[in-house]
Design an enzyme around this catalytic site. Structure first.
Site, PDB file in Angstrom:
ATOM      1  N   ASP A 316       7.202  -1.685  15.869  1.00  0.00           N
ATOM      2  CA  ASP A 316       7.161  -3.019  15.311  1.00  0.00           C
ATOM      3  C   ASP A 316       8.593  -3.353  14.895  1.00  0.00           C
ATOM      4  O   ASP A 316       9.389  -2.445  14.656  1.00  0.00           O
ATOM      5  CB  ASP A 316       6.220  -3.048  14.102  1.00  0.00           C
ATOM      6  CG  ASP A 316       6.239  -4.386  13.397  1.00  0.00           C
ATOM      7  OD1 ASP A 316       6.049  -5.402  14.073  1.00  0.00           O
ATOM      8  OD2 ASP A 316       6.455  -4.406  12.171  1.00  0.00           O
ATOM      9  N   THR A 318       9.820  -6.140  12.429  1.00  0.00           N
ATOM     10  CA  THR A 318      10.081  -6.543  11.056  1.00  0.00           C
ATOM     11  C   THR A 318       9.643  -5.469  10.070  1.00  0.00           C
ATOM     12  O   THR A 318       8.492  -5.043  10.063  1.00  0.00           O
ATOM     13  CB  THR A 318       9.347  -7.864  10.741  1.00  0.00           C
ATOM     14  OG1 THR A 318       9.703  -8.825  11.721  1.00  0.00           O
ATOM     15  CG2 THR A 318       9.730  -8.378   9.366  1.00  0.00           C
ATOM     16  N   ASP A 516       4.582  -1.054  10.013  1.00  0.00           N
ATOM     17  CA  ASP A 516       4.484  -1.126   8.558  1.00  0.00           C
ATOM     18  C   ASP A 516       3.442  -2.115   8.056  1.00  0.00           C
ATOM     19  O   ASP A 516       3.089  -2.099   6.892  1.00  0.00           O
ATOM     20  CB  ASP A 516       5.844  -1.524   7.968  1.00  0.00           C
ATOM     21  CG  ASP A 516       6.187  -2.975   8.282  1.00  0.00           C
ATOM     22  OD1 ASP A 516       6.214  -3.321   9.487  1.00  0.00           O
ATOM     23  OD2 ASP A 516       6.409  -3.753   7.351  1.00  0.00           O
TER      24      ASP A 516
END
Length: 625
Positions: A316, A318, A516
């Site tokens: 991922d 960001t 996250d």
């Protein structure tokens, strides 16, 4: 955590403590037995037989009776009973002790994710505001029907998927896309259940409700993705049927040919796969200890074994490769000083609740070391920006739509330069003073300084990085280019990430996913190994993952990959050594050189050497690290 889950956890915890206590008592009893330290009316080894051996025999009998399941405990049970039958109590107790020690180590390497699904359920909206004519009523969210009109107020969670009918707003879609910046929405735009309306109220038409809504689909994705992940199976159990057949055949033939039952019993004792049972869990425990020292919490015991085979790692963006917070990276003034433009923009945004406005104020305070100027007549303009009066001047800060609504022209040169920033995935905030274009600010999510070196080291380990992000194509491509990530997929929803990982797995590629956000939970479950950012990540992502990166130091990822491969090398060495030792001991047992007690001690020595070899992993670090 539900009551039943808590009770199950307490039962497991109590069982583990009991097993450890039994092992300690059994170990002391064996020491007393072999050195005859305490005069007892019975051999102290019987304590180990009862505490460690009886559970093994019971489990073997239950497995055989209920499912004809032949595992390593069947052979161990035969060796225990035969040793007791001929009076070799110490041999029986020692074998039982080693086997239970191996079983406990294996249990300690396995941890279960417990609360992830429940936390997702808590995100599910409970109520909806239905509008019918001039009336408005609140009903349970699950009762909303397709086509009904709903009103969503600022700060509320959107109850179902739908389309905005009227109103302008900004929606925090982090639960679905993982991107920290809200998305401006207006009539005709789609909105999703579980996302949060941040500013303006709006009316929407329900399109997908109940089990078809986005948040419910994500819950099902997490549940289904976990189903296909296999748990580690002991090598001794994989080969148990053949080991039992060979051991019985060898023991029977030796007894028939030599006429000495003690040789047959010794063969059964030597055949017990004590070192084989210890070979894998001791190496895994040592590797987990090493990983913990480098900031990784390994939540699934076999995660490192699976990680050793990984050839692709999907990231991922960001919060993982970037900090996940926008920063002002450029201020471009037309007709004035850049610092003055920054000051005016920060003042105009000083009362804003929009994340971009807060980012401008934060960055201004950091660079100017002072608070923004006071403002008057502040106004939020949902979907456009803000307006305020600063030192008597009317200041506008926001999108091109804001300037267009006031018929303020952006010079061609400024538009071209701003366009370059937009093409690189940046966000541009335009500023006008007294209805005249004054310049613009460029904001961007910033890359973690350790990301680029980490990606380079993954390339050297022959692990291919792939970017799966909910961000737009420009931002994703710009980040990937800077980090030398050659495969990028932008605009990914949870289902899309799951689809990409599934496609790699169908190509026989083992996949690691690191993320996250809540939106990463299904992919973390689906991947062969899921790694969650434990510091900045959501609890749901951590619960879904096999490994949590506690301090978010992604620079340690290459060490984790190298460690997993080193662990597998250690396991193979342990297995080779223990099998060689067993083969030699079996030959000596057949020829009558070994008796059951000496055979058990040989096992003991082999098990100790396996443990020492595994322990070397605790301090291991690759040279270039």
């Amino acid at each position: 955590m539900k009551l039943m889950d808590k009770l199950e956890y307490l039962v497991e915890l109590g069982g583990t403590k009991r097993d450890i206590a039994f092992l300690i008592i059994s170990g002391l009893a064996l020491i007393v037995s072999i050195f005859d330290l305490v005069p007892l009316p019975f051999d102290a080894a019987w304590i180990a037989i009862l505490l460690c051996g009886v559970p093994i025999i019971l489990e073997a009998v239950i497995g055989l009776v209920t499912a004809f399941d032949i595992k390593a405990d069947v052979l161990v049970s035969m060796a225990l009973i035969a040793s007791v039958f001929i009076g070799e109590d110490f041999a029986a107790g020692e074998v039982a002790f080693i086997m239970q020690l191996g079983g406990l180590l294996e249990e300690l390497t396995v941890a279960k994710a417990r609360a992830g699904i429940e936390k997702l359920v808590h995100l599910t909206p409970q109520t909806a505001r239905i509008v019918s004519g001039s009336t408005e009523r609140i009903i349970p969210a699950e009762e909303v029907r397709i086509g009904e009109t709903l009103r969503v107020l600022p700060g509320e969670t959107i109850p179902v998927d739908g389309v905005i009918l009227s109103g302008q707003t900004s929606v925090n879609q982090a639960v679905m896309t993982g991107e920290s910046l809200p998305v401006d929405k207006t009539a005709g735009d789609e909105v999703y259940s579980g996302t949060v309306n941040q500013f303006g109220a709006f009316l929407m038409r329900a399109v997908k409700v109940g089990e078809d809504s986005s948040i419910q689909r994500m819950i099902r994705l997490v549940q289904s993705a976990d189903a296909g992940k296999a748990k580690i199976v002991s090598l001794a159990d994989r080969w148990a049927t053949w080991i039992v057949i060979i051991a019985l055949t060898a023991a029977a033939l030796t007894w028939l040919l030599s006429g000495e039952i003690i040789r047959a019993v010794t063969i059964l004792v030597v055949f017990c796969p004590c070192a084989l049972v210890l070979a894998t869990p001791t190496a895994i425990m040592a590797a987990i200890g090493n990983a913990t020292g480098h900031g990784f919490l390994v939540r699934e015991g076999d995660a490192l074994e699976r990680l050793a085979n990984v050839s692709k790692i999907t990231f991922d963006k960001t919060g993982t490769l970037t900090f996940g917070t926008p920063e002002v990276i450029a201020v471009c003034s037309y007709g004035g000083e850049d610092s003055s433009l920054f000051e005016l923009a920060a003042a105009a945004e000083s009362l804003s609740e929009h994340p971009l406005g807060k980012a401008i104020v934060r960055c201004y305070k950091k660079s100017a070391h002072k608070a923004p100027l006071p403002v008057e007549d502040f106004q939020m303009l949902p979907g456009q920006g803000v307006s305020a009066r600063v030192n008597g001047s009317a200041v506008l800060a926001g999108s091109t739509a804001l300037l267009d609504s006031r018929r303020i022209t952006i010079p061609a040169a400024a538009a071209e330069e701003a366009g370059k920033s937009l093409s690189q995935g940046c966000t541009v905030i335009y500023v006008a003073v007294d209805d005249t274009f004054a310049g613009y600010l460029v904001l961007s999510d910033t890359i973690r300084p350790e990301s680029a070196p980490m990606i380079r080291r993954l390339h050297t380990l022959r692990v291919q990085p792939v970017l799966l992000t909910g961000d737009n194509e420009h931002a994703a491509t710009a980040i990937a280019r800077q980090l030398d990530i050659r495969e990028v997929h932008a605009g990914c929803h949870p289902e899309d990430k799951l689809t990409w990982i599934d496609s790699y797995q169908k190509e026989q590629a083992a996949v690691c996913m690191i993320g996250d956000g809540i939106n990463d939970a299904p992919a973390l479950k689906k991947a062969d190994v899921g790694i969650a950012m434990g510091g900045v990540g959501s609890d749901i992502a951590v619960d879904a993952a096999d490994i949590a990166l506690v301090n978010d130091e992604i620079k340690e990822l290459p060490h984790l990959f190298a460690l997993s491969r080193r662990m597998m090398t250690t396991i193979k060495l342990n297995l080779t050594f223990s099998m060689t030792l067993n083969f030699v001991a079996i030959i000596l047992a057949i020829t009558g050189v070994l008796n059951p007690v000496v055979g058990a001690l040989v096992h003991n020595a082999g098990s100790v050497l396996v443990i020492i070899n595994s322990a070397l992993l605790l301090r291991w670090r690759k040279q270039e690290d």
